[in-house]
Write a protein that holds these residues in place. Sequence first.
Motif, PDB file in Angstrom:
ATOM      1  N   TRP A  26       5.934  11.842   3.323  1.00 19.65           N
ATOM      2  CA  TRP A  26       5.980  10.810   3.793  1.00 19.65           C
ATOM      3  C   TRP A  26       5.135   9.109   4.224  1.00 19.65           C
ATOM      4  O   TRP A  26       5.527   7.989   3.788  1.00 19.65           O
ATOM      5  N   LYS A  27       3.902   9.670   3.562  1.00 18.01           N
ATOM      6  CA  LYS A  27       2.600   8.277   3.955  1.00 18.01           C
ATOM      7  C   LYS A  27       2.412   7.780   2.568  1.00 18.01           C
ATOM      8  O   LYS A  27       3.064   6.938   2.405  1.00 18.01           O
ATOM      9  N   ARG A  28       2.612   8.817   1.312  1.00 17.54           N
ATOM     10  CA  ARG A  28       2.841   8.661   0.294  1.00 17.54           C
ATOM     11  C   ARG A  28       4.441   7.430  -0.372  1.00 17.54           C
ATOM     12  O   ARG A  28       3.965   6.684  -1.080  1.00 17.54           O
ATOM     13  N   GLU A  29       5.444   8.267  -0.137  1.00 19.53           N
ATOM     14  CA  GLU A  29       6.747   7.926  -0.854  1.00 19.53           C
ATOM     15  C   GLU A  29       7.180   6.445   0.099  1.00 19.53           C
ATOM     16  O   GLU A  29       7.781   5.167  -0.243  1.00 19.53           O
ATOM     17  N   LYS A  30       7.401   7.077   1.652  1.00 13.97           N
ATOM     18  CA  LYS A  30       7.994   5.624   3.062  1.00 13.97           C
ATOM     19  C   LYS A  30       6.889   5.575   4.314  1.00 13.97           C
ATOM     20  O   LYS A  30       7.103   5.728   5.425  1.00 13.97           O
TER      21      LYS A  30
END
Length: 235
Positions: A26-30
């Motif tokens: 989640w933190k990496r992608e969005k």
Amino acid sequence: MIDFAPWDALLRQYVDTQGRVDYQAWKREKPQALAEWLASLDPQNIKFDDNQNVELALWINLYNALTISTILERYPIDSILPKILGIPNWLAFLWFFYRPAYRFSGRRYSLSQIEHKMLRKKFQDPRIHFAIVCASIGCPLLRNNAYWPETVQQQLDEDARRFINNPDKVRYDSQTSTLYCSKIFKWYRQDFLKLARSVQEYIRSYLETDVPLTDATSISYLYYDWNLNQMEKRG
């Protein structure tokens, strides 16, 4: 009308059926998607038109979204109860819930205010305790979809049944005639007693198995796990 679709889409993408969150992906992608959705709600002049289900769905979604947003800001972490030299930092833990850090519709709120004033006090519905999630394993399982005004009552019933029929949260030991249950039933006992004579009776009303519970059944409260409700880290 409040658009819960962006929040719903994020939950479906990053939360599994066991309520575990893939914070890493989640933190990496969005990383900004959730914060942007929350920010989009702030200028709105929200009107509920006396529809309590709209307001109920909003506050539950908002509580969970604000919690997840805060975790994403701090991630990677392993627990919402931080430690200093191995000792629990209860001041930081309480600050997580009580700081009025969240702006919504022209006002600032803490997670505690949303839980106790906007949800518990207004709706008087103990099923709320199976829906709002503080991002720990001991909490109820985070749904991998949003709450919607049209279905929120059904969703709360599903949450109550899922929680009470989860042996990690509630179980009965027939050998010792003891009911083991989450400390949520201890902390919010008075909320459950508004609808039942006892915690045992409230639990029995949702159990899907025939268990010989009575008001006199001994209760023992389970360990509450404050570790993060995250999926196993990869790489």
